[in-house]
Each structure stands twice: as C-alpha cells, then as structure tokens.
Design an enzyme around this catalytic site. Structure first.
Site, mmCIF file in Angstrom:
data_model
loop_
_atom_site.group_PDB
_atom_site.id
_atom_site.type_symbol
_atom_site.label_atom_id
_atom_site.label_comp_id
_atom_site.label_asym_id
_atom_site.label_seq_id
_atom_site.Cartn_x
_atom_site.Cartn_y
_atom_site.Cartn_z
ATOM 1 N N THR A 72 0.809 -1.222 0.000
ATOM 2 C CA THR A 72 0.000 0.000 0.000
ATOM 3 C C THR A 72 0.839 1.268 0.000
ATOM 4 O O THR A 72 0.768 2.077 -0.920
ATOM 5 C CB THR A 72 -0.930 0.002 1.226
ATOM 6 O OG1 THR A 72 -1.723 -1.180 1.212
ATOM 7 C CG2 THR A 72 -1.855 1.210 1.195
ATOM 8 N N ARG A 82 -9.270 1.375 4.068
ATOM 9 C CA ARG A 82 -9.534 -0.076 4.068
ATOM 10 C C ARG A 82 -9.104 -0.738 5.368
ATOM 11 O O ARG A 82 -9.835 -1.534 5.942
ATOM 12 C CB ARG A 82 -8.807 -0.741 2.891
ATOM 13 C CG ARG A 82 -9.331 -0.313 1.527
ATOM 14 C CD ARG A 82 -8.504 -0.975 0.419
ATOM 15 N NE ARG A 82 -8.947 -0.545 -0.890
ATOM 16 C CZ ARG A 82 -8.520 0.541 -1.499
ATOM 17 N NH1 ARG A 82 -7.629 1.318 -0.904
ATOM 18 N NH2 ARG A 82 -8.961 0.867 -2.704
ATOM 19 N N ARG A 102 2.867 3.470 9.641
ATOM 20 C CA ARG A 102 4.159 3.986 9.190
ATOM 21 C C ARG A 102 4.901 4.616 10.358
ATOM 22 O O ARG A 102 4.319 5.354 11.149
ATOM 23 C CB ARG A 102 3.967 5.045 8.088
ATOM 24 C CG ARG A 102 3.664 4.459 6.707
ATOM 25 C CD ARG A 102 4.901 3.766 6.130
ATOM 26 N NE ARG A 102 4.651 3.142 4.839
ATOM 27 C CZ ARG A 102 4.289 1.877 4.672
ATOM 28 N NH1 ARG A 102 4.095 1.103 5.735
ATOM 29 N NH2 ARG A 102 4.126 1.369 3.478
ATOM 30 N N ASP A 135 4.755 -1.844 15.138
ATOM 31 C CA ASP A 135 5.241 -2.716 14.067
ATOM 32 C C ASP A 135 6.154 -1.943 13.122
ATOM 33 O O ASP A 135 6.798 -2.533 12.269
ATOM 34 C CB ASP A 135 4.059 -3.302 13.284
ATOM 35 C CG ASP A 135 4.493 -4.322 12.244
ATOM 36 O OD1 ASP A 135 5.326 -5.186 12.580
ATOM 37 O OD2 ASP A 135 4.014 -4.244 11.085
ATOM 38 N N GLU A 143 14.299 1.884 10.258
ATOM 39 C CA GLU A 143 14.123 0.426 10.313
ATOM 40 C C GLU A 143 15.350 -0.274 9.741
ATOM 41 O O GLU A 143 15.742 0.003 8.605
ATOM 42 C CB GLU A 143 12.861 0.024 9.552
ATOM 43 C CG GLU A 143 11.584 0.546 10.202
ATOM 44 C CD GLU A 143 10.309 0.089 9.513
ATOM 45 O OE1 GLU A 143 10.405 -0.599 8.466
ATOM 46 O OE2 GLU A 143 9.226 0.397 10.023
ATOM 47 N N HIS A 197 8.200 -4.943 11.521
ATOM 48 C CA HIS A 197 7.404 -4.559 10.337
ATOM 49 C C HIS A 197 6.791 -5.795 9.670
ATOM 50 O O HIS A 197 7.091 -6.139 8.522
ATOM 51 C CB HIS A 197 8.263 -3.785 9.336
ATOM 52 C CG HIS A 197 7.437 -2.916 8.428
ATOM 53 N ND1 HIS A 197 7.886 -1.713 7.927
ATOM 54 C CD2 HIS A 197 6.181 -3.062 7.921
ATOM 55 C CE1 HIS A 197 6.954 -1.166 7.153
ATOM 56 N NE2 HIS A 197 5.917 -1.975 7.139
#
Length: 529
Positions: free
Chosen positions: A78, A155, A236, A260, A265, A283
């Site tokens: 996404t 969504r 994010r 997450d 990262e 993640h």
C-alpha cells in the site's frame, strides 16, 4: 518517459513466485535480484522498463534519473513513501500500488496488538520461558466497553474497527476524506481530533506518512489523552513521535504501546523496543503468506494489463493516464492533446492562463483527464523533457502555464449528444474547439471561424489563414505536393471572418519547406498529430 512497450521488469525484493510467473506469462522478461545495494540498483535499473518493490527498496530521484527506460514502478503493497512520487511524476514514470493486497493482514496484526496490550500476552509468555509464574504481575483489562480511536478510516482502519466492535469496543475515529455518514455505516463515530484525545482508551493509526500526519501523536496530544492510554502503530514509522511516546511511557501518561513500524528500520535507538510496556515487531504487517501472494499477484497483473493495453489500476500519480486505456476516452484524450498542440502553434506561446471547457453532459466528468491531455499538447515540442499524461500538469505549472477547467451540460448543435471541448488562451483571441466523430478527433472552430465540415486532427497537417477571395495558396500547395511526392488527403475550409478563412489540409507526408506558400497566406503552420 512516454508510455511505450514494456519489455523488461526488475523485481528488487523477495516476492511470491507467482509474481514472476504472471509477468513471464504476459510476455515480459523478468530479473529477480533481491537485496541490491544502492550502487547495484543504479546499475541494474538502467535498461529496465518496470521496477517492482516492497518497502525496503528506496526509489529515489537518483534511481529514477539512472533509469533511462523506466515507465512504471510497482509497489507490492500500500504505502509508497519509499518512492519519490514527485520525481517519478516529473519524469513521467507511473507509480502504482496494490492497496487491497495486504489490508486484511495489517488489520489482523493491529487487532492482535490491541489484544496483546490489553492482556500483556508477549510479556507473560517471555516470563514463562524464563521459568517464572507471575500471575499477579500481568493483570490485564477487558476490551469490552473500552473506547478505541481509529485515526484513518480507509480499508485497514475500517477492518480494524469492525473486528474490534466484536469485542464490545466503542469505536470513534477521524478521517479528513471519509465522510461521517460513510463511517457510520461501519460503526465508527467521527469526531474532531481535539474531542478524540480525552475520550479514548486505545488509539490505532492507519494513515499514510505525510507532512500533515508526521508526529500526529506528540507531546501535546499525549497530554490531552486519558492517563494510561494505549497506542498501536502498524501503519508507518513517524506518525507517532517516538521521543514523545517514550516520554509518555516513562511518565505513565501512556500505559503501553504496540509498534510494528519505526522511523528508522531497523531502529538503532533501542529505548522504545526495550521498554517493558512496549510490544514490538519487525514490520510484519504484510508478512503473511496470503498477503504476499495477493500483493505479488496483483502488482504483476496490473503491470501485464498495462503492457498489453488492457487497462490501469492502482495508479498513484497518473489517474489521467488510466483513462487513456478506455476505448471510449481514447479519442477524446487524442482530441484534447491535438487541441493543445494547435492552440500552442497558433497562439505562439506556452505561458499564461489556459481554460479548458467541456460542453455537454457526456463530458461532465471528463475534465480530470482531458485537462492534462491539453497541457501535454501545449507543451509537446517546447520542452527538453518528454511530456506524458503523468507529468503534463506538473510540467505545465513549472513552465508558467496556469490551467483552469470548467464544464457546462449544454453543448450547441449538432454536438449536443456527444460533447465539445473548447480550449482558449485567456487574454488573447486564440481559441480552438473540437469534438469526436466516431473515433476521429476533429476541429470545429478556430479563433471564431467555424468549419461546417469538421477537419480531422491526425497525421501531418497544414493549417493556414488566407484571404477568402484568394485561391492561389491552394494552387501553390498542389504544386508543392507534386514536387515532394506527397498527397493531399483532405481539405477543409472555415467560415469567413474579417475577409479571411482558415484551411486545414491533411497530407500524406510533411512538406520539406513552406517558403513558397508564406507570401500567399497571412500565417501558416505545419504540425504532426
């Protein structure tokens, strides 16, 4: 880069094998090279028409500049914050994603995080592995009756909301795009953010990372929350200010957090990860077999559809281009581009204010894709960059061309049932009007002069203005065509305005020189549409 034939696609991250198989079945050559360094990516991308990434590959302006043939970047997932969408748009590179592919997996992980926060499941499991039996230490809370704030009701947000309602949670939320009436249909009461902070027991964020959402949860917002509020971020890194979160955890203002995603990262600063009230994952939002299969399958199918001209879906930065694949809109886009080119040629300028007016009910929603097409026609040939429907609007702004769009449901006869497109340079007498007959773009009017029989706008064309009483230009043209071995395919003349007529001549090939014609006309132009 202009939309051309897709031949070679690079997959720079690990994806389900079905992605490669679908691309190859669609006639594309595929290179799978996960784990490329920046330097390796810059080398590999040079001769690729397509690039498929997940979230690790950073598609920067430098990468896009090195990609001489690149036409599309496909994000198997996404979020596209690892892609410089503005740089891609400027270069005319299409960016697409698979917004539905990992929605369920991300939503389910979020729900699992909420449950883990409520009952401290990971901490209790780790304690057991250490040989302890701490029943009193891990006293939890029921979710029933608690209030969950869902920030971002797309969504994933709505899937989280409906699932947590099954646990008896009251769901409130905020979204600047989804209307309160729509969110009410899936059980979420929308409120202003200022009213949300003091009312919720849990907060989960599901927005893209934008300037407006960076640091959405910060020192100020934490101070307005109930003491002990629980926070989940599976969207994010950066939406939750990590420094503010750590301070809220240390003070007890935040009772626990489940993360997450991180600003960096993997995170080098481990203070948040190591905090006893923080649950963290590397993640994993889209890390399910089902999501990876769906995302890989969807992005491959989207790129094959693009390559075969079947259509475009999941477009992030070229919504106008997606319309170019429809048989109904293709000729209208060709018309709009042609009108832009004619207007630029006749008006002799590419700056100022241009107005695009669609006339007739069939074109009520057409402005969104016809306006970029007109801009592309205006800019064609006048810039060093290739102009496409992807980058036309941006390049027009940079070139000093302001484009506005209007619509009227009423179109004059005989085009009331099909529609008309009218383009004008404001502050000048220059205006062109056209329509589509069958599948052929045609010119109806130029600078107030009307063509009783509309002139086709395709192929090599000669457009000139001359005295209505003087037919010498046509005679001279006939002689020039004979010398050049070219043919006159069509000839259309307009009504007379101030004693002059416009003529549009369709040729089999361009004329090498207009020198003999210029003394016999007021103005003359040659173009290829």
């Amino acid at each position: 880069m202009a939309l051309g034939k897709l031949q070679k696609v690079l997959i720079s991250e690990s994806l389900d094998p079905c992605c490669r198989e679908i691309l190859q079945a669609g006639g594309l050559r595929v290179q799978e090279k996960p784990g490329l360094s920046k330097e390796e990516l810059l080398r590999e991308i040079r001769d690729c028409d397509g690039l498929i990434v997940r979230s690790a590959t950073k598609v920067t302006a430098e990468v896009l500049e090195a990609a001489e043939r690149l036409q599309v970047v496909g994000r198997a997932g996404t979020g596209v914050d690892n892609v410089d969408v503005e740089a891609a748009t400027r270069k005319g590179v299409l960016v697409m994603n698979t917004p539905t592919g990992n929605s369920l997996s991300a939503a389910e992980l979020t729900c699992g995080m909420i449950l883990c926060l409520a009952r401290q499941i990971p901490q209790a499991a780790a304690s057991m592995k250490e040989g302890k039996w701490d029943r009193k230490k891990y006293m939890g809370m029921e979710l029933n009756g608690k209030t969950l704030a869902v920030l971002g009701l797309g969504r994933i947000g709505r899937e989280v909301a409906t699932r947590m309602q099954a646990f008896g949670m009251k769901t409130i939320g905020y979204d600047p795009i989804i209307t309160p009436d729509v969110s009410a249909t899936f059980g979420v009461e929308q409120l202003p953010l200022e009213q949300i902070w003091p009312r919720c027991d849990f907060i989960t964020v599901h927005t893209p990372l934008l300037p407006s959402t960076t640091g959405l949860l910060n020192d100020s917002t934490f101070a307005k929350c109930r003491r002990g509020v629980q926070v989940v971020n599976c969207a994010r890194g950066g939406i939750v200010d990590e420094g503010a979160l750590l301070r809220a955890l240390q003070s007890g203002q935040c009772g626990g957090a489940a993360l997450d995603v991180f600003t960096q990262e993997p995170p080098k600063d481990r203070d948040l990860v190591n905090h006893p009230n923080v649950i963290s994952c590397p993640h994993l939002g889209a890390s399910t077999r089902e999501a990876q299969s769906r995302c890989g399958k969807e992005i491959a199918m989207q790129i094959v559809d693009m390559a075969t001209g079947k259509g475009l879906t999941g477009v992030v930065n070229g919504q106008a281009l997606s319309k170019a694949f429809s048989p109904q809109t293709k000729p209208w886009i060709a018309l709009a581009r042609a009108l832009g080119t004619v207007l630029c040629t006749v008006g002799k300028q590419m700056q100022g204010s241009m107005q695009v007016c669609t006339l007739g009910t069939p074109l009520k929603e057409a402005g969104s894709y016809l306006t970029p097409a007109v801009a592309a026609g205006m800019l064609a040939g006048g810039t060093q960059k290739e102009v496409t429907l992807v980058n036309a609007t941006l390049l027009a702004q940079e070139a000093g061309l302001k484009v506005t769009t209007t619509h009227s449901d009423v179109a004059p006869e005989p085009d009331s049932s099909t529609g008309l497109v009218q383009v004008s340079l404001q502050g000048t007498p220059h205006q062109v009007t056209g329509t589509v007959q069958g599948s052929t773009p045609v010119l109806r009017q130029i600078n107030g002069a009307t063509f009783k029989l509309p002139a086709p706008l395709s192929g090599p064309l000669l457009i000139y203005r001359a005295k209505a009483s003087d037919s010498s230009a046509l005679a001279t043209l006939t002689g020039l065509l004979s010398k050049a071995g070219a043919q006159l395919l069509s000839y259309h003349s307009s009504s007379t305005v101030a004693g002059e007529q416009w003529s549009v001549v369709g040729l089999s090939a361009p004329l090498p020189s207009l020198g003999e014609l210029k003394p016999r006309v007021t103005e003359i132009f040659q173009l290829h549409l």
